[in-house]
Design a protein around this motif. Structure first.
Motif, PDB file in Angstrom:
ATOM      1  N   GLU A 166       0.851  -1.200   0.000  1.00  6.93           N
ATOM      2  CA  GLU A 166       0.000   0.000   0.000  1.00  6.93           C
ATOM      3  C   GLU A 166       0.881   1.242   0.000  1.00  6.93           C
ATOM      4  O   GLU A 166       1.783   1.374   0.825  1.00  6.93           O
ATOM      5  CB  GLU A 166      -0.905  -0.016   1.240  1.00  6.93           C
ATOM      6  N   GLU A 221      -3.494   4.118  -1.120  1.00  5.63           N
ATOM      7  CA  GLU A 221      -4.102   4.129   0.218  1.00  5.63           C
ATOM      8  C   GLU A 221      -5.574   4.560   0.203  1.00  5.63           C
ATOM      9  O   GLU A 221      -6.341   4.173   1.069  1.00  5.63           O
ATOM     10  CB  GLU A 221      -3.311   5.045   1.157  1.00  5.63           C
ATOM     11  N   PRO A 227      -8.081   7.565   3.648  1.00  2.15           N
ATOM     12  CA  PRO A 227      -6.830   6.839   3.880  1.00  2.15           C
ATOM     13  C   PRO A 227      -6.345   6.911   5.325  1.00  2.15           C
ATOM     14  O   PRO A 227      -5.496   6.110   5.723  1.00  2.15           O
ATOM     15  CB  PRO A 227      -5.838   7.530   2.930  1.00  2.15           C
ATOM     16  N   SER A 233      -8.134   0.300   5.405  1.00  6.27           N
ATOM     17  CA  SER A 233      -6.857  -0.148   4.860  1.00  6.27           C
ATOM     18  C   SER A 233      -7.056  -0.910   3.546  1.00  6.27           C
ATOM     19  O   SER A 233      -7.671  -1.974   3.498  1.00  6.27           O
ATOM     20  CB  SER A 233      -6.135  -1.046   5.855  1.00  6.27           C
TER      21      SER A 233
END
Ligand code: ATP
Length: 328
Positions: A166, A221, A227, A233
């Motif tokens: 990520e 993200e 985010p 997540s």
């Protein structure tokens, strides 16, 4: 002329190079410079210091911002704005260089309406500001992601695993696309473009069948909303689906704020220095409500209104190339 400079919003590697360029160009041109601490917060509280040439020595290579940064809600109120005006008048500051993102530029517009000259410099790793191909910090952040991808690829290939990484970018996918294209990701998932997890899982299975035993997926993200919220997540959601669907050992890495630090790259130092010098030149020429951008490989000047109002889009071609490079 007395010029104030502040950094606002998220910090980005290269902001210090821009501060140095503003200070030294201004001194060279006979102007005075004052550093405003913690963005608009320091402006309201009067946390403002004179900056001489030596106060910006040894900062060119340092990430972060020596002026520090903050998000200041009070500046959005009429009372906050009145305080800012008072502070600027007390010190006799008539020009301001504001380094930050869209929000910071909205603050610059307010100061302009109060009669102060303002010039914005795009500083955010997210690279989501209009009227510039690059904002300060983006190149360094992408290189940080590439470094992480290289390391993860070593272990991914040793264990035949899938890694979901990520990356930052708030609600924009510029970091993910740039790093995915140049780091060889098998897929890049970003908020701006519809994605199909089932198709990605099917492709991974196909890749395994033809002997490609490990994969790296990059997710932005902001894929599933805010985010900053733990529940959103992106990496966990994508990793969970891919793991169940492919039956392959899958691991998650959230790079997080390490993408915001580190010594700025050549490119970030270069655009920061050119932008800082140009911002001072504009102020000394009496210009206001401008943003210094970097487009078509050179410094160009835009109206702040246009920079705020225009939406930059990710390259569909680059996104398509990610898949072609990884899955043929
Ligand atoms: P980043 O891209 O890193 O988030 P940004 O400049 O967009 O950078 P924001 O948090 O949106 O970050 O804005 C920074 C600061 O600018 C805010 O904390 C606030 O002080 C000021 N600001 C933002 N929007 C406005 C607005 N509409 N009016 C006045 N000031 C604003």
């Amino acid at each position: 002329m007395k010029i104030g400079i502040l950094t606002s919003g998220g910090d980005a590697p290269g902001m210090n190079a821009a501060i140095r360029a503003v200070v030294r160009t201004a001194l060279y041109r006979g102007a005075e410079v004052f550093g405003i601490k913690r963005g608009f917060s320091g402006l309201l509280s009067g946390d403002i210091v004179p900056l001489g040439s030596m106060s910006v020595a040894d900062i060119l290579h340092r990430g972060g911002t020596i002026l520090q940064s903050a998000r200041c809600l009070e500046f959005k109120t009429p009372e906050g704005q009145a305080k800012a005006k008072q502070q600027l008048e007390n010190l006799g500051l008539n020009g301001l260089v504001i380094i930050g993102g869209d929000g910071s530029f909205r603050g610059a517009q307010i100061l302009n309406k109060m009669g102060f000259q303002t010039v914005g410099i795009p500083g955010t790793i997210d690279n989501d500001i209009g009227c510039t191909d690059y904002s300060i910090g983006f190149d360094t952040a992408v290189n940080t992601v590439l470094d992480a991808m290289n390391k993860i690829r070593d272990t991914a290939s040793s264990h035949n695993r899938i890694y979901v990484i990520e990356v930052m970018g708030k609600n924009a996918g510029f970091i993910a696309v740039a790093a995915g294209l140049t780091g060889g990701a098998e897929a890049v998932l970003i908020p701006e473009v519809h994605y199909d997890l089932e198709a990605i899982a099917t492709q991974i299975i196909k890749n395994i069948e033809r002997g490609k035993s490990h994969s790296i997926l990059l997710v932005a993200e902001g894929l599933f909303g805010d985010p900053n919220s733990f529940e959103h997540s992106s990496a966990f959601k994508v990793g969970n689906y891919i793991s169940l669907r492919t039956g392959t050992d899958t691991r998650i890495t959230i790079l997080g704020h390490l993408q915001r630090g580190g010594t700025p790259t050549f490119f970030d130092r270069k655009i920061a220095t050119l932008m800082g010098a140009k911002a001072v030149e504009l102020l000394l020429n009496g210009e206001t409500e401008k943003m210094v951008g970097f487009t078509q490989n050179q410094i160009q000047v835009y109206d702040l209104d246009d920079a705020i109002g225009s939406k930059k889009t990710v390259s569909a071609h680059e996104l398509e190339l990610v898949s072609i490079m990884a899955n043929i």
